[in-house]
Scaffold this motif. Structure first.
Motif, PDB file in Angstrom:
ATOM      1  N   PRO A  83       0.816  -1.220   0.000  1.00 38.07           N
ATOM      2  CA  PRO A  83       0.000   0.000   0.000  1.00 38.07           C
ATOM      3  C   PRO A  83       0.847   1.267   0.000  1.00 38.07           C
ATOM      4  CG  PRO A  83      -0.865  -1.597   1.548  1.00 38.07           C
ATOM      5  CD  PRO A  83       0.438  -2.136   1.080  1.00 38.07           C
ATOM      6  N   ARG A  84       0.398   2.266  -0.764  1.00 41.93           N
ATOM      7  CA  ARG A  84       1.129   3.520  -0.866  1.00 41.93           C
ATOM      8  C   ARG A  84       0.131   4.676  -0.972  1.00 41.93           C
ATOM      9  NH1 ARG A  84       5.822   1.071  -1.814  1.00 41.93           N
ATOM     10  NH2 ARG A  84       7.105   2.919  -1.594  1.00 41.93           N
ATOM     11  N   THR A  85       0.626   5.854  -0.684  1.00 41.35           N
ATOM     12  CA  THR A  85      -0.177   7.055  -0.888  1.00 41.35           C
ATOM     13  C   THR A  85      -0.157   7.415  -2.368  1.00 41.35           C
ATOM     14  OG1 THR A  85       1.659   8.604  -0.624  1.00 41.35           O
ATOM     15  CG2 THR A  85       0.555   7.855   1.386  1.00 41.35           C
ATOM     16  N   SER A  86      -0.963   8.405  -2.703  1.00 41.17           N
ATOM     17  CA  SER A  86      -0.992   8.856  -4.099  1.00 41.17           C
ATOM     18  C   SER A  86       0.350   9.445  -4.513  1.00 41.17           C
ATOM     19  CB  SER A  86      -2.097   9.893  -4.288  1.00 41.17           C
ATOM     20  OG  SER A  86      -1.916  10.971  -3.380  1.00 41.17           O
ATOM     21  N   ASP A  87       1.153   9.889  -3.522  1.00 41.67           N
ATOM     22  CA  ASP A  87       2.485  10.436  -3.814  1.00 41.67           C
ATOM     23  C   ASP A  87       3.567   9.367  -3.825  1.00 41.67           C
ATOM     24  OD1 ASP A  87       1.487  13.022  -3.984  1.00 41.67           O
ATOM     25  OD2 ASP A  87       1.635  13.296  -1.809  1.00 41.67           O
ATOM     26  N   ASP A  92      -4.059  -0.436  -2.301  1.00 41.83           N
ATOM     27  CA  ASP A  92      -4.030  -1.522  -1.308  1.00 41.83           C
ATOM     28  C   ASP A  92      -4.456  -2.843  -1.932  1.00 41.83           C
ATOM     29  OD1 ASP A  92      -3.713  -2.856   1.032  1.00 41.83           O
ATOM     30  OD2 ASP A  92      -5.638  -2.253   1.884  1.00 41.83           O
ATOM     31  N   GLY A  93      -3.920  -3.153  -3.060  1.00 44.64           N
ATOM     32  CA  GLY A  93      -4.246  -4.431  -3.666  1.00 44.64           C
ATOM     33  C   GLY A  93      -3.353  -5.533  -3.137  1.00 44.64           C
ATOM     34  N   SER A  94      -3.841  -6.743  -3.217  1.00 47.10           N
ATOM     35  CA  SER A  94      -3.059  -7.899  -2.762  1.00 47.10           C
ATOM     36  C   SER A  94      -2.410  -8.620  -3.934  1.00 47.10           C
ATOM     37  CB  SER A  94      -3.959  -8.870  -1.993  1.00 47.10           C
ATOM     38  OG  SER A  94      -5.028  -9.316  -2.818  1.00 47.10           O
ATOM     39  N   ALA A  95      -2.189  -7.912  -5.019  1.00 47.56           N
ATOM     40  CA  ALA A  95      -1.618  -8.520  -6.214  1.00 47.56           C
ATOM     41  C   ALA A  95      -0.237  -9.103  -5.919  1.00 47.56           C
ATOM     42  CB  ALA A  95      -1.527  -7.478  -7.334  1.00 47.56           C
ATOM     43  N   LEU A  96       0.046 -10.209  -6.539  1.00 41.63           N
ATOM     44  CA  LEU A  96       1.318 -10.898  -6.332  1.00 41.63           C
ATOM     45  C   LEU A  96       2.440 -10.159  -7.044  1.00 41.63           C
ATOM     46  CD1 LEU A  96       2.590 -13.549  -5.163  1.00 41.63           C
ATOM     47  CD2 LEU A  96       2.290 -14.522  -7.457  1.00 41.63           C
ATOM     48  N   ARG A  97       3.596 -10.075  -6.366  1.00 44.06           N
ATOM     49  CA  ARG A  97       4.812  -9.565  -6.980  1.00 44.06           C
ATOM     50  C   ARG A  97       5.800 -10.728  -7.103  1.00 44.06           C
ATOM     51  NH1 ARG A  97       1.304  -6.016  -4.230  1.00 44.06           N
ATOM     52  NH2 ARG A  97       1.837  -3.844  -4.719  1.00 44.06           N
ATOM     53  N   LEU A 121       6.543  -9.474 -12.137  1.00 41.97           N
ATOM     54  CA  LEU A 121       5.178  -9.206 -11.681  1.00 41.97           C
ATOM     55  C   LEU A 121       5.257  -8.041 -10.703  1.00 41.97           C
ATOM     56  CD1 LEU A 121       3.604 -12.741 -10.980  1.00 41.97           C
ATOM     57  CD2 LEU A 121       3.116 -11.204 -12.898  1.00 41.97           C
ATOM     58  N   LYS A 122       4.662  -6.893 -11.059  1.00 44.61           N
ATOM     59  CA  LYS A 122       4.704  -5.731 -10.174  1.00 44.61           C
ATOM     60  C   LYS A 122       3.575  -4.784 -10.515  1.00 44.61           C
ATOM     61  CE  LYS A 122       7.894  -2.794 -12.830  1.00 44.61           C
ATOM     62  NZ  LYS A 122       7.015  -1.604 -12.821  1.00 44.61           N
ATOM     63  N   GLN A 123       3.349  -3.817  -9.612  1.00 46.42           N
ATOM     64  CA  GLN A 123       2.364  -2.773  -9.840  1.00 46.42           C
ATOM     65  C   GLN A 123       3.073  -1.493 -10.278  1.00 46.42           C
ATOM     66  OE1 GLN A 123      -1.094  -3.451  -9.510  1.00 46.42           O
ATOM     67  NE2 GLN A 123      -0.158  -5.490  -9.451  1.00 46.42           N
ATOM     68  N   ASP A 124       2.320  -0.608 -10.920  1.00 47.85           N
ATOM     69  CA  ASP A 124       2.924   0.611 -11.436  1.00 47.85           C
ATOM     70  C   ASP A 124       3.536   1.477 -10.333  1.00 47.85           C
ATOM     71  OD1 ASP A 124       2.192  -0.143 -13.949  1.00 47.85           O
ATOM     72  OD2 ASP A 124       0.334   1.032 -13.975  1.00 47.85           O
ATOM     73  N   TYR A 125       2.956   1.412  -9.122  1.00 47.86           N
ATOM     74  CA  TYR A 125       3.420   2.268  -8.040  1.00 47.86           C
ATOM     75  C   TYR A 125       4.527   1.633  -7.192  1.00 47.86           C
ATOM     76  CZ  TYR A 125      -0.173  -0.648  -5.833  1.00 47.86           C
ATOM     77  OH  TYR A 125      -0.938  -1.714  -5.424  1.00 47.86           O
ATOM     78  N   ASP A 126       4.919   0.402  -7.479  1.00 47.46           N
ATOM     79  CA  ASP A 126       6.006  -0.249  -6.751  1.00 47.46           C
ATOM     80  C   ASP A 126       7.339   0.431  -7.085  1.00 47.46           C
ATOM     81  OD1 ASP A 126       4.335  -2.100  -5.553  1.00 47.46           O
ATOM     82  OD2 ASP A 126       4.604  -3.588  -7.133  1.00 47.46           O
ATOM     83  N   LYS A 127       8.267   0.375  -6.137  1.00 52.31           N
ATOM     84  CA  LYS A 127       9.588   0.967  -6.311  1.00 52.31           C
ATOM     85  C   LYS A 127      10.599  -0.137  -6.620  1.00 52.31           C
ATOM     86  CE  LYS A 127       8.201   5.120  -5.151  1.00 52.31           C
ATOM     87  NZ  LYS A 127       8.193   6.258  -6.089  1.00 52.31           N
TER      88      LYS A 127
END
Length: 775
Positions: A669-673, A727-732, A757-763
């Motif tokens: 989970p992350r903020t919009s920033d 706050d998704g539970s998507a697998l990385r 496998l990652k989300q756009d907001y992951d670092k």
């Protein structure tokens, strides 16, 4: 020192001979002619020592008969004090005359030319002391002791010359002039006769190593007879643990080349065939012990590869059970029945009544640094207890595991009575301190060079205590400081108590810094040989700081953290650790698992319950190529204990330490920033295969690996002040390659991973650098 060996015979006066002749005739006892009686003892020449000290060291008393044997024993005892260079005993009339010539006294003991071993250590090794007697024989013994000390650090050609200077009547200065010479190396380390395992694999088993450019730090290229004996035992154990019951060490040799000041060390082995277990059974000849009840304790299984370590573990388990049942003298003996055609060995564990024997004493020898009590406390028995071979074997394994000694040997010899046994423990100390420097490069917006330095001592002052001081810094402004101390036998019990002081400041973004400082108190108690529990209390203060003109750029949750801090956290936790790894530094087989539950709310700003765990299993995939596979699983869950929202810093945060290829706190989970918020649930999984790095000598400790990591973090329960939440539970998941180096500074890990496998907001952080062992 012919004068030291010279003894004056008893001179009898004519009247004494006449009296003895009369007694001999009257009693018709031919041996009585050797007996005599004196009325007083006169001492001559004992100016410093005094007559009383001389009389206390002879076996003859006025008014009691004595013989030549008593005179011999008295002379030996007086020489043994070290205070006399010559001793004469004679009879003059009714007096026994003891004439002595005193040794010079030592005014000072001096060491010249020594640089590699300091004066205080050498002074502790030699027996010649200031204010003590000067003895040439003792000086020769001290020279040998000094040479042995230098041989232990790889300087076998050291020369030691004594110099004696008279400074006053009966007083001398004693100097040991030392030419340390060059450091002896090991130029070759070879194995022949081995087919199942490569020479590199066998070289990793023994403690003697071939010299490399880093050997001056590791000191593992030192050759000694004691280390050679330990290497022989290590090779035998290795082969026996891998099914080669017919293994023989045909020969080993060390050839010294004076021109290069180096040794060529070689081992010739006969491996034999590989065996598996046949039938397994337990029998008992001791009334009251049911063999069927003991079968469940046996871990050897029919069809498995023969493993001497598993047999020993089965013996230990059975021994503990029968000891607890009140049979201290019962012993367990494995009997093997070999089937060469089927290449199997049937094992019968026989429980019978051993001989009643008791421990008379435990002798510790060879420890020049480690204190006696540090060694004694690893034994589960003391003087006067029932002698038990399994307890001795158990103590041997514990002493080996400490890492304080190059070699440990335990033997026994008969005591003063048929039912008494003396236990002799021979050890050789080894360096236990280390100085480490690590570095790396953090990528990303706040990336830059990283540097960490640490000083570690596993056997502080020879007391078996652990202490570590470490500090680190980066160009981005991050800083870390830690001080750790552990007393492994707190209050004289097998309780490891200690504390950790820590402080860190981490630059998390362009707008704020995150800081932690506090203390952690802990105590660890063993439950079994493989299972332990740790109770820990932690108090820390957490701060978020930032420039006021930057705060408008922060998300609402982080504005709250800066404006309402500092924050305090007070928690207590309990951890269960199960560890069956065959090697703590480079595991090849075994299982390690940790489960921790933590409660915060003993004051402070945090109120939660956490449950987390991690388990890792290692298994050798190829003995000959030394390929090792591992599987790791981790999970965590937490909840608030006061029905209120959690703090951001209370929640789990995971990233590159768990799933390589991501930043620390880089997923979830992350903020919009893009600021991390943490989560209440996570799980991770990893599979990895490692092997010696191709093209690199295995002695250098380089291993390469390929891995696949996966996991996720979700379930944020913090007060977000309406901020947008991912706050998704998507697998990385990520895949990559790694390099591990067992360096003299500690284990260094490098990896390069690519998330697939990652989300756009992951670092993302592809390259990672780690220093030290991690679990």
């Amino acid at each position: 020192m012919n004068s030291d060996l010279r003894r004056s015979k008893l001179r009898r006066s004519n009247s004494t001979i006449a009296i003895l002749a009369f007694i001999s005739t009257a009693t018709a006892a031919p041996l009585s002619a050797q007996a005599a009686i004196v009325s007083d003892i006169r001492v001559v020449g004992a100016e410093r020592v005094g007559p009383t000290a001389v009389k206390d060291n002879i076996t003859i008393d006025p008014g009691k008969s004595f013989s030549d044997a008593d005179i011999d024993q008295s002379i030996k005892q007086l020489y043994a004090t070290g205070y006399f260079s010559d001793v004469h005993i004679s009879v003059e009339g009714h007096s026994l005359v003891v004439s002595v010539h005193e040794n010079n006294l030592i005014n000072a003991v001096i060491f010249n030319g020594n640089k590699k071993i300091k004066d205080d250590k050498l002074a502790g090794l030699v027996k010649s002391k200031a204010a003590g007697p000067y003895s040439e024989s003792q000086v020769q013994d001290d020279i040998k002791t000094i040479k042995d000390a230098y041989a232990a650090i790889g300087r076998n050609n050291v020369q030691v010359t004594p110099q004696v200077v008279n400074i006053a009547k009966n007083r001398v200065n004693l100097a040991f002039v030392i030419n340390e010479g060059d450091r002896t190396t090991i130029s070759k380390l070879t194995f022949s006769g081995n087919h199942a395992f490569s020479g590199g694999r066998l070289a990793a088993v023994i403690s003697t190593k071939k010299s490399t450019f880093l050997s001056f730090l590791t000191r593992k290229d030192i050759y000694s007879e004691t280390k050679k004996d330990a290497d022989e035992d290590a090779l035998r154990k290795f082969y026996y643990d891998h099914g080669f019951v017919d293994f023989r060490l045909v020969s080993d040799s060390a050839t010294f080349n004076s021109a290069t000041n180096s040794y060529d060390v070689s081992f010739i082995v006969d491996e034999g065939e590989k065996y598996r277990y046949g039938d397994i059974s337990v029998t008992s000849t001791v009334q009251g012990i049911d063999a069927d009840d003991l079968k469940s304790l046996v871990i050897t299984r029919k069809g498995d590869t023969y493993n001497a370590e598993d047999i020993q573990k089965s013996i230990d388990a059975i021994s503990k059970r029968i000891e607890a049942a009140g049979y201290p003298f019962a012993k367990v003996t494995p009997r093997g029945n070999r089937n060469p055609e089927g290449r199997s060995v049937s094992i019968e564990y026989i429980v019978d009544q051993g001989e009643r024997a008791y421990v008379e004493r435990i002798e510790i020898r060879g420890n020049t640094r480690t204190r006696d009590y540090v060694i004694r406390r690893e034994f589960d028995l003391n003087e006067g207890d029932a002698f038990n071979e399994q307890m001795i074997a158990r103590a041997k394994r514990r002493l080996d595991a400490l890492g304080y000694f190059t070699s440990v040997k335990i033997s026994t010899r008969p005591g003063s009575a048929p039912d008494r046994v003396v236990i002799v423990v021979d050890v050789e100390d080894q360096p236990t301190g280390s100085f480490g420097i690590g570095g790396g490069y953090a990528v990303g917006v706040n990336g830059g060079p990283l540097l960490e330095a640490s000083v570690e001592e596993k056997n502080f002052l020879g007391r078996g205590q652990y202490i570590k001081v470490a500090a680190g810094a980066s160009t981005s402004g991050s800083q870390t400081y830690t001080l750790s101390f552990t007393e492994p036998y707190f209050l004289g019990e097998r309780l490891a108590a200690g504390f950790d002081l820590f402080k860190s400041v981490t630059t998390s973004s362009d707008y704020y810094d995150y800081g932690e400082e506090g203390i952690s108190l802990r105590i660890t108690a063993p439950i079994t040989e493989d299972l332990s529990t740790t109770l820990r209390y932690t108090y820390k203060q957490i701060t978020y700081t930032g420039e006021s003109d930057w705060q408008d750029n922060l998300s609402a949750p982080y504005q709250n953290l800066i404006n309402n801090g500092p924050w305090t956290q007070s928690s207590v936790s309990q951890t269960f650790t199960y560890n069956t790894l065959d090697d703590q530094n480079l595991p090849r087989d075994g299982f390690i698992a940790k489960v921790t539950q933590e409660v915060a709310g003993l004051g402070g700003d945090s109120n939660y319950y956490k449950l987390s765990g991690k388990a890792r299993y290692y298994h050798t995939l190829s003995d000959s190529q030394d390929i090792v596979g591992s599987v790791t699983l981790g999970a965590g869950y937490m909840t608030s204990t006061n029905n209120q929202d959690l703090n951001i810093f209370d929640q789990f945060m995971i990233g590159g330490s768990e799933i390589r290829g991501f930043e620390d706190a880089g997923i979830g989970p992350r903020t919009s920033d893009g600021d991390p918020l943490g989560g209440t649930k996570y799980f991770t999984a990893s599979v990895e295969t490692s092997m010696p790095t191709p093209g690199m000598p295995q002695d250098l400790g380089f291993r390469s690996s390929v891995f696949l990591d996966a996991g996720t973090l979700y379930g944020n329960d913090a007060d977000l002040y309406g901020d947008v939440l991912h706050d998704g539970s998507a697998l990385r998941a990520s895949a990559g390659i790694g390099l591990t180096w067992a360096s003299p500074f500690g284990t260094i890990n490098l990896s390069y991973a690519v998330p697939f496998l990652k989300q756009d907001y992951d670092k993302v952080e592809n390259f990672r650098f780690g220093f030290g062992n991690q679990f």
